[in-house]
Write a protein that holds these residues in place. Sequence first.
Motif, PDB file in Angstrom:
ATOM      1  N   ASP A  22      53.301  75.464  19.537  1.00  0.00           N
ATOM      2  CA  ASP A  22      53.789  74.148  19.430  1.00  0.00           C
ATOM      3  C   ASP A  22      55.092  73.669  19.982  1.00  0.00           C
ATOM      4  OD1 ASP A  22      51.204  73.463  18.230  1.00  0.00           O
ATOM      5  OD2 ASP A  22      52.058  73.435  16.287  1.00  0.00           O
ATOM      6  N   ASP A  23      55.852  74.292  19.766  1.00  0.00           N
ATOM      7  CA  ASP A  23      57.355  73.976  20.130  1.00  0.00           C
ATOM      8  C   ASP A  23      57.441  74.247  21.874  1.00  0.00           C
ATOM      9  OD1 ASP A  23      58.295  73.287  17.846  1.00  0.00           O
ATOM     10  OD2 ASP A  23      59.244  75.078  17.300  1.00  0.00           O
ATOM     11  N   LEU A  24      56.651  75.185  22.058  1.00  0.00           N
ATOM     12  CA  LEU A  24      56.589  75.380  23.809  1.00  0.00           C
ATOM     13  C   LEU A  24      55.686  74.340  24.263  1.00  0.00           C
ATOM     14  CD1 LEU A  24      56.322  79.403  23.799  1.00  0.00           C
ATOM     15  CD2 LEU A  24      58.294  77.995  24.565  1.00  0.00           C
ATOM     16  N   PHE A  25      54.816  73.981  23.584  1.00  0.00           N
ATOM     17  CA  PHE A  25      53.934  72.890  24.249  1.00  0.00           C
ATOM     18  C   PHE A  25      54.808  71.446  24.455  1.00  0.00           C
ATOM     19  CE2 PHE A  25      51.193  69.283  24.243  1.00  0.00           C
ATOM     20  CZ  PHE A  25      50.087  69.553  25.314  1.00  0.00           C
ATOM     21  N   GLY A  51      46.995  74.682  24.320  1.00  0.00           N
ATOM     22  CA  GLY A  51      48.232  74.985  24.858  1.00  0.00           C
ATOM     23  C   GLY A  51      48.317  74.985  26.270  1.00  0.00           C
ATOM     24  N   VAL A  52      47.515  73.677  26.729  1.00  0.00           N
ATOM     25  CA  VAL A  52      47.422  73.946  28.358  1.00  0.00           C
ATOM     26  C   VAL A  52      47.767  72.501  28.586  1.00  0.00           C
ATOM     27  CG1 VAL A  52      45.552  73.860  29.998  1.00  0.00           C
ATOM     28  CG2 VAL A  52      45.199  75.155  27.987  1.00  0.00           C
ATOM     29  N   LEU A  53      48.478  72.195  30.014  1.00  0.00           N
ATOM     30  CA  LEU A  53      48.979  71.287  30.501  1.00  0.00           C
ATOM     31  C   LEU A  53      48.565  71.701  32.006  1.00  0.00           C
ATOM     32  CD1 LEU A  53      52.375  70.921  29.056  1.00  0.00           C
ATOM     33  CD2 LEU A  53      50.512  68.971  28.918  1.00  0.00           C
ATOM     34  N   VAL A  87      50.734  77.910  27.203  1.00  0.00           N
ATOM     35  CA  VAL A  87      51.789  78.230  26.345  1.00  0.00           C
ATOM     36  C   VAL A  87      51.178  79.035  25.139  1.00  0.00           C
ATOM     37  CG1 VAL A  87      53.484  76.924  27.130  1.00  0.00           C
ATOM     38  CG2 VAL A  87      52.076  76.278  25.223  1.00  0.00           C
ATOM     39  N   ARG A  88      51.474  80.103  24.767  1.00  0.00           N
ATOM     40  CA  ARG A  88      51.257  80.724  23.417  1.00  0.00           C
ATOM     41  C   ARG A  88      52.718  81.113  22.518  1.00  0.00           C
ATOM     42  NH1 ARG A  88      46.635  79.310  24.417  1.00  0.00           N
ATOM     43  NH2 ARG A  88      44.863  80.503  25.369  1.00  0.00           N
ATOM     44  N   ARG A  91      55.652  83.101  24.381  1.00  0.00           N
ATOM     45  CA  ARG A  91      55.348  83.156  26.020  1.00  0.00           C
ATOM     46  C   ARG A  91      54.681  81.973  26.771  1.00  0.00           C
ATOM     47  NH1 ARG A  91      51.375  85.945  23.339  1.00  0.00           N
ATOM     48  NH2 ARG A  91      49.026  85.548  24.048  1.00  0.00           N
ATOM     49  N   ALA A  92      55.089  81.866  27.847  1.00  0.00           N
ATOM     50  CA  ALA A  92      54.361  80.793  28.732  1.00  0.00           C
ATOM     51  C   ALA A  92      53.964  81.469  30.161  1.00  0.00           C
ATOM     52  CB  ALA A  92      55.582  79.713  28.987  1.00  0.00           C
ATOM     53  N   ARG A  93      53.154  80.663  30.842  1.00  0.00           N
ATOM     54  CA  ARG A  93      52.526  80.903  32.117  1.00  0.00           C
ATOM     55  C   ARG A  93      52.474  79.463  32.955  1.00  0.00           C
ATOM     56  NH1 ARG A  93      48.097  81.193  35.248  1.00  0.00           N
ATOM     57  NH2 ARG A  93      46.735  80.249  33.347  1.00  0.00           N
ATOM     58  N   ILE A  94      53.197  79.620  34.139  1.00  0.00           N
ATOM     59  CA  ILE A  94      52.856  78.352  35.205  1.00  0.00           C
ATOM     60  C   ILE A  94      52.468  79.007  36.360  1.00  0.00           C
ATOM     61  CG2 ILE A  94      55.305  78.607  35.617  1.00  0.00           C
ATOM     62  CD1 ILE A  94      55.355  75.751  36.280  1.00  0.00           C
TER      63      ILE A  94
END
Length: 141
Positions: A22-25, A51-53, A87-88, A91-94
């Motif tokens: 949630d915070d990473l999102f 967790g998707v944008l 995001v999870r 961790r995050a992926r772009i």
Amino acid sequence: MKTIQIDEPVVKVFTDLDDSQDDLFVKANDWMISMFVDASSVIQFSDKEAGVLIGKYLMSGELRTQTSFMTPASVDSRVYAKIDVRVRDNRARISIEPLNSWQYDDSGLTIYNYSKENFYQDMDKLFLSFDNALKAGTIDF
């Protein structure tokens, strides 16, 4: 003029982050809002639970209307990229992928002056900006 085509998205993964999904999102969403300042750059999909944008981002260029004596003409040098953020917890992926090929002219005499190297430099700046946004502290009210 050369045609620039990049067929594969470039992906960067950030691990060992100290935040919940949630915070990473929220951080990723705030980052996209701050980066997407051009009216043609838009967040197209957002799912906090997953967790998707996903957004369309104007990397460079413009739509220029030239009026001649007989007819107006439009010249479009815009280069767009799809930015996909996942995001999870911790961790995050772009992923950044051009949405189209584009014309490049190295003469310096046209508006088609956005090279493949420029694209990769701008992409690296986006990755760094995203990394900094993820590592920023939380906002307390």
